[in-house]
Design an enzyme around this catalytic site. Structure first.
Site, PDB file in Angstrom:
ATOM      1  N   SER A  41      22.031 -31.660 -10.145  1.00 51.13           N
ATOM      2  CA  SER A  41      21.134 -30.669  -9.416  1.00 51.13           C
ATOM      3  C   SER A  41      20.728 -30.111 -10.499  1.00 51.13           C
ATOM      4  CB  SER A  41      22.021 -29.827  -8.501  1.00 51.13           C
ATOM      5  OG  SER A  41      21.313 -28.858  -7.955  1.00 51.13           O
ATOM      6  N   ALA A  42      19.304 -29.490 -10.268  1.00 54.15           N
ATOM      7  CA  ALA A  42      18.626 -28.391 -11.176  1.00 54.15           C
ATOM      8  C   ALA A  42      19.516 -26.965 -11.367  1.00 54.15           C
ATOM      9  CB  ALA A  42      17.428 -28.007 -10.389  1.00 54.15           C
ATOM     10  N   TYR A  85      29.753 -24.340  -6.450  1.00 53.40           N
ATOM     11  CA  TYR A  85      29.112 -25.872  -6.257  1.00 53.40           C
ATOM     12  C   TYR A  85      28.470 -26.108  -7.585  1.00 53.40           C
ATOM     13  CZ  TYR A  85      25.110 -28.815  -5.091  1.00 53.40           C
ATOM     14  OH  TYR A  85      24.444 -29.911  -5.262  1.00 53.40           O
ATOM     15  N   LYS A 144      29.010 -29.499 -10.459  1.00 54.03           N
ATOM     16  CA  LYS A 144      27.751 -30.418 -10.759  1.00 54.03           C
ATOM     17  C   LYS A 144      27.876 -30.361 -12.528  1.00 54.03           C
ATOM     18  CE  LYS A 144      26.293 -31.983  -7.171  1.00 54.03           C
ATOM     19  NZ  LYS A 144      26.756 -33.314  -6.625  1.00 54.03           N
ATOM     20  N   TYR A 195      18.254 -33.395  -9.513  1.00 56.12           N
ATOM     21  CA  TYR A 195      17.356 -33.230  -8.270  1.00 56.12           C
ATOM     22  C   TYR A 195      16.828 -31.570  -8.351  1.00 56.12           C
ATOM     23  CZ  TYR A 195      20.117 -37.090  -6.685  1.00 56.12           C
ATOM     24  OH  TYR A 195      20.940 -38.207  -6.269  1.00 56.12           O
TER      25      TYR A 195
HETATM   26  P1  NAD Z   1      24.531 -34.797   2.354  1.00 52.32           P
HETATM   27  O1  NAD Z   1      25.700 -33.770   2.885  1.00 52.32           O
HETATM   28  O2  NAD Z   1      23.374 -35.180   3.478  1.00 52.32           O
HETATM   29  O3  NAD Z   1      25.022 -36.047   1.779  1.00 52.32           O
HETATM   30  C1  NAD Z   1      26.556 -36.042   1.108  1.00 52.32           C
HETATM   31  C2  NAD Z   1      27.339 -37.179   1.967  1.00 52.32           C
HETATM   32  O4  NAD Z   1      28.586 -37.186   1.210  1.00 52.32           O
HETATM   33  C3  NAD Z   1      27.533 -36.478   3.451  1.00 52.32           C
HETATM   34  O5  NAD Z   1      27.237 -37.908   4.198  1.00 52.32           O
HETATM   35  C4  NAD Z   1      29.138 -36.378   3.314  1.00 52.32           C
HETATM   36  O6  NAD Z   1      29.624 -36.621   4.652  1.00 52.32           O
HETATM   37  C5  NAD Z   1      29.506 -37.539   2.056  1.00 52.32           C
HETATM   38  N1  NAD Z   1      31.034 -36.786   1.514  1.00 52.32           N
HETATM   39  C6  NAD Z   1      31.253 -35.609   1.173  1.00 52.32           C
HETATM   40  N2  NAD Z   1      32.361 -35.696   0.474  1.00 52.32           N
HETATM   41  C7  NAD Z   1      32.871 -37.016   0.400  1.00 52.32           C
HETATM   42  C8  NAD Z   1      34.064 -37.551   0.034  1.00 52.32           C
HETATM   43  N3  NAD Z   1      35.019 -36.779  -0.717  1.00 52.32           N
HETATM   44  N4  NAD Z   1      34.294 -38.611   0.189  1.00 52.32           N
HETATM   45  C9  NAD Z   1      33.269 -39.488   0.842  1.00 52.32           C
HETATM   46  N5  NAD Z   1      32.034 -38.879   1.596  1.00 52.32           N
HETATM   47  C10 NAD Z   1      32.031 -37.624   1.145  1.00 52.32           C
HETATM   48  O7  NAD Z   1      23.981 -34.199   1.155  1.00 52.32           O
HETATM   49  P2  NAD Z   1      22.591 -34.493   0.495  1.00 52.32           P
HETATM   50  O8  NAD Z   1      21.429 -33.745   0.666  1.00 52.32           O
HETATM   51  O9  NAD Z   1      22.306 -36.075   0.713  1.00 52.32           O
HETATM   52  O10 NAD Z   1      23.170 -34.656  -0.978  1.00 52.32           O
HETATM   53  C11 NAD Z   1      23.483 -35.630  -1.918  1.00 52.32           C
HETATM   54  C12 NAD Z   1      24.055 -35.306  -3.262  1.00 52.32           C
HETATM   55  O11 NAD Z   1      22.932 -34.851  -3.995  1.00 52.32           O
HETATM   56  C13 NAD Z   1      25.027 -34.426  -3.091  1.00 52.32           C
HETATM   57  O12 NAD Z   1      26.141 -34.590  -4.299  1.00 52.32           O
HETATM   58  C14 NAD Z   1      24.235 -32.915  -3.538  1.00 52.32           C
HETATM   59  O13 NAD Z   1      25.373 -32.033  -4.255  1.00 52.32           O
HETATM   60  C15 NAD Z   1      23.181 -33.685  -4.345  1.00 52.32           C
HETATM   61  N6  NAD Z   1      22.020 -32.601  -4.229  1.00 52.32           N
HETATM   62  C16 NAD Z   1      21.302 -32.246  -3.240  1.00 52.32           C
HETATM   63  C17 NAD Z   1      20.296 -31.645  -3.239  1.00 52.32           C
HETATM   64  C18 NAD Z   1      19.788 -31.301  -1.933  1.00 52.32           C
HETATM   65  O14 NAD Z   1      18.825 -30.226  -1.839  1.00 52.32           O
HETATM   66  N7  NAD Z   1      19.901 -32.145  -0.911  1.00 52.32           N
HETATM   67  C19 NAD Z   1      19.866 -31.152  -4.569  1.00 52.32           C
HETATM   68  C20 NAD Z   1      20.443 -31.332  -5.654  1.00 52.32           C
HETATM   69  C21 NAD Z   1      21.764 -32.217  -5.636  1.00 52.32           C
HETATM   70  C1  UD1 Z   2      18.997 -24.253  -3.112  1.00 54.22           C
HETATM   71  C2  UD1 Z   2      20.442 -24.240  -3.769  1.00 54.22           C
HETATM   72  C3  UD1 Z   2      20.487 -25.149  -4.897  1.00 54.22           C
HETATM   73  C4  UD1 Z   2      20.302 -26.419  -4.530  1.00 54.22           C
HETATM   74  C5  UD1 Z   2      18.956 -26.493  -4.091  1.00 54.22           C
HETATM   75  C6  UD1 Z   2      18.477 -27.949  -3.577  1.00 54.22           C
HETATM   76  C7  UD1 Z   2      21.081 -21.837  -3.339  1.00 54.22           C
HETATM   77  C8  UD1 Z   2      21.311 -20.584  -3.618  1.00 54.22           C
HETATM   78  N1  UD1 Z   2      20.690 -22.677  -4.066  1.00 54.22           N
HETATM   79  O1  UD1 Z   2      18.147 -23.943  -4.133  1.00 54.22           O
HETATM   80  O2  UD1 Z   2      21.883 -24.994  -5.451  1.00 54.22           O
HETATM   81  O3  UD1 Z   2      20.147 -27.291  -5.855  1.00 54.22           O
HETATM   82  O4  UD1 Z   2      18.971 -25.622  -2.974  1.00 54.22           O
HETATM   83  O5  UD1 Z   2      17.542 -27.779  -2.784  1.00 54.22           O
HETATM   84  O6  UD1 Z   2      21.232 -22.147  -2.077  1.00 54.22           O
HETATM   85  N2  UD1 Z   2      13.710 -19.014   1.169  1.00 54.22           N
HETATM   86  C9  UD1 Z   2      13.506 -18.191   2.214  1.00 54.22           C
HETATM   87  N3  UD1 Z   2      13.771 -18.319   3.451  1.00 54.22           N
HETATM   88  C10 UD1 Z   2      14.879 -19.287   3.863  1.00 54.22           C
HETATM   89  C11 UD1 Z   2      15.500 -19.852   2.905  1.00 54.22           C
HETATM   90  C12 UD1 Z   2      14.847 -20.101   1.536  1.00 54.22           C
HETATM   91  O7  UD1 Z   2      12.369 -17.482   1.720  1.00 54.22           O
HETATM   92  O8  UD1 Z   2      15.094 -18.904   4.999  1.00 54.22           O
HETATM   93  C13 UD1 Z   2      13.383 -19.158  -0.201  1.00 54.22           C
HETATM   94  C14 UD1 Z   2      14.276 -19.012  -1.349  1.00 54.22           C
HETATM   95  O9  UD1 Z   2      14.364 -17.647  -1.641  1.00 54.22           O
HETATM   96  C15 UD1 Z   2      13.858 -19.867  -2.423  1.00 54.22           C
HETATM   97  C16 UD1 Z   2      13.055 -20.780  -1.598  1.00 54.22           C
HETATM   98  O10 UD1 Z   2      12.643 -20.426  -0.310  1.00 54.22           O
HETATM   99  O11 UD1 Z   2      12.600 -18.913  -2.957  1.00 54.22           O
HETATM  100  C17 UD1 Z   2      13.628 -22.035  -1.694  1.00 54.22           C
HETATM  101  O12 UD1 Z   2      14.994 -22.049  -1.147  1.00 54.22           O
HETATM  102  P1  UD1 Z   2      16.185 -23.326  -0.947  1.00 54.22           P
HETATM  103  O13 UD1 Z   2      15.401 -24.321   0.156  1.00 54.22           O
HETATM  104  O14 UD1 Z   2      17.261 -22.764  -0.245  1.00 54.22           O
HETATM  105  O15 UD1 Z   2      16.377 -23.709  -2.299  1.00 54.22           O
HETATM  106  P2  UD1 Z   2      16.839 -23.039  -3.705  1.00 54.22           P
HETATM  107  O16 UD1 Z   2      17.375 -21.819  -3.522  1.00 54.22           O
HETATM  108  O17 UD1 Z   2      15.935 -23.209  -4.779  1.00 54.22           O
END
Ligand code: NAD
Ligand code: UD1
Length: 337
Positions: free
Chosen positions: A124-125, A148, A152, A176
């Site tokens: 993640s970023a 969290y 990562k 991401y």
């Molecule tokens: P998500 O929660 O929808 O998917 C994660 C999946 O992993 C879920 O289906 C959950 O049930 C499963 N899981 C968790 N722990 C597990 C375990 N121990 N064994 C088996 N399954 C398990 O989340 P997502 O948004 O699809 O994210 C996927 C990955 O990308 C995660 O590792 C997350 O940290 C990373 N990521 C997500 C974002 C985002 O904004 N969505 C941003 C950066 C990184």
């Molecule tokens: C969040 C996570 C980050 C993760 C990323 C992935 C936190 C602190 N950080 O980042 O670890 O990698 O998601 O998508 O949760 N905002 C509002 N109102 C809201 C929700 C958000 O104004 O109800 C604003 C936030 O202040 C930010 C922007 O929207 O400026 C994006 O927020 P969000 O979607 O939560 O993502 P990040 O904070 O960038």
């Protein structure tokens, strides 16, 4: 041969499963369904005409992984499985460290025992912490601000050390930025449980009338309109980035890091205004204090992914807002609709 997607029933995993199946490869999913639904994979099957077998199991349990590797010819792995809520990780750090680190360690051990060495990891970023130098390049030092994020950073380090010690490993670390949107069919999408923490799902639920108003966290940031700026990336672009990473991993030993972002930052108000205009809906909002831990601006330098993986994001903010709303409209209660 098949690609194993740990956490493949989740938001990014289900979109990636669809993309990999459509490219002609087979997919197997291991997921404990803690934050996802089997329905997502049923819909992937409807969309692709191909089945991705789901093993309901836990990545932290060796026996569950053993079952997968002994039943299926796994050639490569994408490791999505993990817990991802920043706030929850601050309240329950041990849960996050145990789940996310154990999952990575156990997976690597079982992969090695079965002669599988290609892995793409969901980073993640957030690993860039509070760095203010934009755009963010992969060469910058990492440092996190919450448990969290540390899972990562630590998983990245475990993977890098593993590749350094054993040249059979081919490892790709994908950082991401802010994944949003849904497949254009509206059949799969993001289905957060409870009140969403992230901006786009929150906007969708306000537009739908389930939540009253968006709180815009902070309007005094040093950005063009005072609201926070992020690099939103369409989840289907992200899914395609995984396909490119899997191709790359085939013939590249070591561990390589790539940003997956668009390189463009949009503000909270850009999202609200685009969402309203594209979808012809109202998103009531008010300005609220800054959210603790937030930074003003965060966007990627995506040049390395373009040069090395031959991948770049194609979809626009308009596409992201349209597809997020299309999913929400057709599935007002997510997969429970
Ligand atoms: P998500 O929660 O929808 O998917 C994660 C999946 O992993 C879920 O289906 C959950 O049930 C499963 N899981 C968790 N722990 C597990 C375990 N121990 N064994 C088996 N399954 C398990 O989340 P997502 O948004 O699809 O994210 C996927 C990955 O990308 C995660 O590792 C997350 O940290 C990373 N990521 C997500 C974002 C985002 O904004 N969505 C941003 C950066 C990184
Ligand atoms: C969040 C996570 C980050 C993760 C990323 C992935 C936190 C602190 N950080 O980042 O670890 O990698 O998601 O998508 O949760 N905002 C509002 N109102 C809201 C929700 C958000 O104004 O109800 C604003 C936030 O202040 C930010 C922007 O929207 O400026 C994006 O927020 P969000 O979607 O939560 O993502 P990040 O904070 O960038």
């Amino acid at each position: 041969m098949a690609i194993l997607l740990t956490g493949g029933a989740g938001y990014i995993g289900s979109h990636t499963a669809l993309t990999i199946l459509n490219s002609g490869m087979d997919v197997v999913v291991l997921d404990n369904l803690l934050n996802s639904s089997e329905e997502a994979l049923k819909r992937v099957e409807q969309l692709t005409g191909k089945k991705a077998p789901l093993i309901v199991g836990d990545c932290t349990r060796k026996e569950d992984l053993e079952k997968v590797f002994s039943q299926y010819p796994i050639e490569q792995v994408v490791h999505f499985a993990g817990l991802k809520a920043v706030g929850e990780s601050v309240e329950k750090p041990l849960l996050y460290y145990r789940n996310n680190l154990d999952a990575t360690l156990t997976l690597l051990e079982v992969m090695r025992a079965h002669g599988c060495f290609d892995i793409v990891f969901s980073s993640s970023a957030t690993v860039y912490g509070t760095i203010q130098e934009m755009p963010l390049r992969e060469t910058l030092p990492v440092g996190c601000t919450n448990p969290y994020g540390w899972t990562k950073c630590m998983s990245e380090q475990i993977l890098k050390d593993t590749a350094a010690a054993d040249e059979r490993f081919h490892i790709v670390l994908l950082r991401y930025f802010n994944p949003v949107g849904a497949h254009e069919s509206g059949m799969i999408g993001e289905d957060p449980s409870g009140i969403p923490n992230n901006l786009m799902p929150f906007i969708c639920q306000v537009a739908r009338g389930r939540l009253k108003e968006l709180s815009v966290f902070g309007h005094d940031y040093p950005t063009k309109d005072g609201t926070g700026v992020r690099d939103y990336i369409h989840v289907m672009d992200l899914a395609e980035g995984h396909l490119a990473a899997l191709h790359y991993a085939r013939d590249h030993a070591g561990a390589e890091v790539f940003n997956l972002g668009t390189g463009t930052g949009y503000s909270v108000m850009d999202l609200v205004n685009t969402f309203e205009a594209v979808n012809q809906v109202k998103v009531p909002y008010h300005f609220a204090p800054r959210r603790p831990g937030d930074i003003a601006t965060c966007y990627a330098d995506p040049a390395k992914a373009k040069e090395v993986l031959g991948w770049s994001a194609k979809r626009t903010l308009t596409d992201m807002c349209r597809d997020a709303w299309n999913w929400q409209k057709h599935n007002p209660d997510g997969y429970r609709s």
